[in-house]
Design an enzyme around this catalytic site. Sequence first.
Site, PDB file in Angstrom:
ATOM      1  N   LYS A 115      -4.856  47.643  88.384  1.00 25.48           N
ATOM      2  CA  LYS A 115      -3.454  48.012  88.190  1.00 25.48           C
ATOM      3  C   LYS A 115      -2.588  47.641  89.393  1.00 25.48           C
ATOM      4  O   LYS A 115      -1.367  47.587  89.284  1.00 25.48           O
ATOM      5  CB  LYS A 115      -3.341  49.492  87.850  1.00 25.48           C
ATOM      6  CG  LYS A 115      -3.984  49.771  86.495  1.00 25.48           C
ATOM      7  CD  LYS A 115      -3.550  51.067  85.886  1.00 25.48           C
ATOM      8  CE  LYS A 115      -4.007  51.195  84.439  1.00 25.48           C
ATOM      9  NZ  LYS A 115      -5.482  51.406  84.319  1.00 25.48           N
TER      10      LYS A 115
HETATM   11  C1  LIG Z   1      -6.146  51.220  83.197  1.00 30.52           C
HETATM   12  C2  LIG Z   1      -7.580  50.851  83.281  1.00 30.52           C
HETATM   13  C3  LIG Z   1      -8.274  50.244  82.216  1.00 30.52           C
HETATM   14  C4  LIG Z   1      -7.624  50.005  80.884  1.00 30.52           C
HETATM   15  O1  LIG Z   1      -6.626  49.019  80.940  1.00 30.52           O
HETATM   16  P1  LIG Z   1      -5.538  48.918  79.776  1.00 30.52           P
HETATM   17  O2  LIG Z   1      -4.574  47.910  80.245  1.00 30.52           O
HETATM   18  O3  LIG Z   1      -4.957  50.281  79.642  1.00 30.52           O
HETATM   19  O4  LIG Z   1      -6.275  48.499  78.546  1.00 30.52           O
HETATM   20  C5  LIG Z   1      -9.585  49.873  82.397  1.00 30.52           C
HETATM   21  N1  LIG Z   1     -10.225  50.113  83.560  1.00 30.52           N
HETATM   22  C6  LIG Z   1      -9.608  50.699  84.604  1.00 30.52           C
HETATM   23  C7  LIG Z   1     -10.375  50.949  85.842  1.00 30.52           C
HETATM   24  C8  LIG Z   1      -8.265  51.073  84.516  1.00 30.52           C
HETATM   25  O5  LIG Z   1      -7.662  51.666  85.544  1.00 30.52           O
END
Ligand SMILES: *Cc1c(COP(=O)(O)O)cnc(C)c1O
Length: 436
Positions: A115
């Site tokens: 993220k």
């Molecule tokens: C947010 C997140 C996901 C999922 O990603 P999306 O874009 O919501 O599908 C998977 N793994 C981790 C570690 C995350 O922080």
Amino acid sequence: MAISYRSTRSTAPETVSFGEALLRGLAPDGGLYAPVTLPRVDFASVFREDAFPDMACSVLSEWIGDEIPAPDRDRIVRDALDFPVPLAPLVSGGDSCWRDVFVLELFHGPTLSFKDFGARTMARWMGYLLERRDEKATILVATSGDTGSAVADGFAGQRRIRVVLLYPGGKVSPVQERQLTAARPGVQALCVAGDFDDCQRMVKEAFVHPAYAAARLSSANSINIGRLLPQMMYYVLAASRFAGEKPWFCVPSGNLGNLTGGILAYLSGLPAAGFLAAHNANDFFPRYLSSEGAAFAPVIRTLSNAMDVGAPSNFERLRALLDRPALRRLIAAERVADDDTVASMRRVYEATGYVADPHTAVGLEAVRRRRERGEMQGPVAVLATAHPAKFPETVRAALGFEPEVPERLASLGAEGASVEDAAPSAKALRPYLGIR
Ligand SMILES: *Cc1c(COP(=O)(O)O)cnc(C)c1O
């Protein structure tokens, strides 16, 4: 050339620029912004760049155009994406099901999850556009996991943006809490006496209630197109490393934002064999791909908690880009329950020595199942979405030891924590939003 964006719910010809879509987040009709036409990116020439930020600059220029003048646009991207993105084979040679399987490690940014790509880039773009408009904004975000810390870290210190972050008290892990509450300029963390649904309800209420209009609230979750575009970039990087062979991409998924980034790259010409969406017990998307009538479902709590999403918000955007038959041709999906996630962490460690976090383990298990059935031959890039050190309890339970803690996590919060308690009511937000 500038791409324009339109709400997924709009039938009207009205379109907006990238900057407008970015600052609005959600469209006024409640839809999500998606590109009206897709750029055709000349990936053969992009692949000739060897540095990741150079690739990112050339691709993003096609999606954003000159609304942010090129020198500023490129400076922002280079500054935001200034951490390594390793792509490593799980095994060297051999005949195992892991041959030609690579992990694309997306957790080398400051808050140790993928993220950081979207949050850091988006924060800088927003800060730049607000500066130019001489406006201010407040990012209000409810979080149960990685979004909050990535957003807090990404936006910290942006002069025109204040962040108010809500998390459910007692319902996040100790590492997560430390990441959420580390003192950061311009960021206020609130520990809410309630659960995640209470936090989300408070945010929603504040967004629609006229009393809060003066706070100029904006959102930074993956409904925002500004978070998705930077997430195309690691798919591009990985594809560039498989000289002529089209890779498969396996994406541990929840809200489907990460996957949508990959699909946007693919639709603009990125060579890929296909995608595998790996979900935990929250399996709406696998159900949707296998049967027409699948419906959203209440959230189930799992070990891969950042993927605990019952109603993935980016589903609407995926459907606006492609119809169900097209999605089924391009994307396969698997559901991996918690016991299989733990078994996957163990199996992968024993076979390869790789310590996967529970989210990445869901992806690895999905690939293993497909490979056992003789599918997904050729190179596979599994997106490693979080660093295992974010989940020490789960790693210890699976492998019997705790993962090494990177320096940037160990030293986090050294400048102290900053958090206030809040009642589970939108009213409790007022003092932090400058509203009486
Ligand atoms: C947010 C997140 C996901 C999922 O990603 P999306 O874009 O919501 O599908 C998977 N793994 C981790 C570690 C995350 O922080």
